[in-house]
Each structure stands twice: as C-alpha cells, then as structure tokens.
Design a protein around this motif. Structure first.
Motif, mmCIF file in Angstrom:
data_model
loop_
_atom_site.group_PDB
_atom_site.id
_atom_site.type_symbol
_atom_site.label_atom_id
_atom_site.label_comp_id
_atom_site.label_asym_id
_atom_site.label_seq_id
_atom_site.Cartn_x
_atom_site.Cartn_y
_atom_site.Cartn_z
ATOM 1 N N TYR A 27 2.181 5.277 -2.346
ATOM 2 C CA TYR A 27 1.789 3.892 -2.601
ATOM 3 C C TYR A 27 2.244 3.408 -3.980
ATOM 4 N N VAL A 43 8.107 -6.683 1.345
ATOM 5 C CA VAL A 43 6.669 -6.895 1.373
ATOM 6 C C VAL A 43 6.295 -7.788 0.201
ATOM 7 N N PRO A 44 5.561 -8.882 0.449
ATOM 8 C CA PRO A 44 5.124 -9.682 -0.692
ATOM 9 C C PRO A 44 4.087 -8.904 -1.501
ATOM 10 N N ARG A 45 4.196 -8.972 -2.814
ATOM 11 C CA ARG A 45 3.295 -8.200 -3.675
ATOM 12 C C ARG A 45 1.825 -8.517 -3.375
ATOM 13 N N GLY A 46 1.517 -9.770 -3.114
ATOM 14 C CA GLY A 46 0.151 -10.166 -2.807
ATOM 15 C C GLY A 46 -0.379 -9.546 -1.525
ATOM 16 N N GLY A 47 0.511 -9.161 -0.628
ATOM 17 C CA GLY A 47 0.097 -8.510 0.613
ATOM 18 C C GLY A 47 -0.037 -7.009 0.470
ATOM 19 N N LEU A 48 0.646 -6.432 -0.499
ATOM 20 C CA LEU A 48 0.612 -4.983 -0.702
ATOM 21 C C LEU A 48 -0.551 -4.547 -1.582
ATOM 22 N N PRO A 50 -3.718 -5.428 -2.049
ATOM 23 C CA PRO A 50 -5.038 -5.148 -1.475
ATOM 24 C C PRO A 50 -5.133 -3.799 -0.764
ATOM 25 N N VAL A 51 -4.029 -3.275 -0.285
ATOM 26 C CA VAL A 51 -4.049 -1.979 0.405
ATOM 27 C C VAL A 51 -4.541 -0.889 -0.537
ATOM 28 N N TYR A 54 -8.355 -0.756 -0.982
ATOM 29 C CA TYR A 54 -9.192 -0.513 0.195
ATOM 30 C C TYR A 54 -10.080 0.696 -0.054
#
Length: 60
Positions: A27, A43-48, A50-51, A54
């Motif tokens: 990651y 992958v947009p940074r804003g979408g990655l 939050p992973v 988690y």
C-alpha cells in the motif's frame, strides 16, 4: 503476487465472461506512486487514501 480469476454465467440469454488478474502490491508504495502522479497508476489519490485508513487494514 498475481491472482487470476475467471467467472462465467448466462446473462440475458448470452454467456458473460469475466476474466481478470489482480496484482497485489504494498500500500505505501502505491500511495507514494500515486502522490508522485506515476502514470502507471490510474487511481485518484482521494480514492486511494481512505483504503489505508480502513479499520484493521494491513498492507502486509
């Protein structure tokens, strides 16, 4: 690690096939590549981000 899977099922009278491969990567390495805007990662940074936040997520 490369993981492959295959799925076949009838969908609206026609055979639907889904054959994909997933490449598992660290990651932190991916997050750094995305932050550096490496074009190999779409992958947009804003979408990655939050992973990694988690609960119970581990990059190992």
């Amino acid at each position: 690690m490369l993981t492959c899977f295959s799925y076949q099922k009838e969908f609206h009278g026609a055979l639907f096939r889904n054959e994909e491969a997933v490449l598992r990567q660290d990651y932190e390495e991916i997050a750094e590549a995305v932050a550096q805007r490496n074009p190999a990662y779409c992958v947009p940074r804003g979408g990655l981000l939050p992973v990694g936040k988690y609960p119970g997520f581990s990059s190992n």
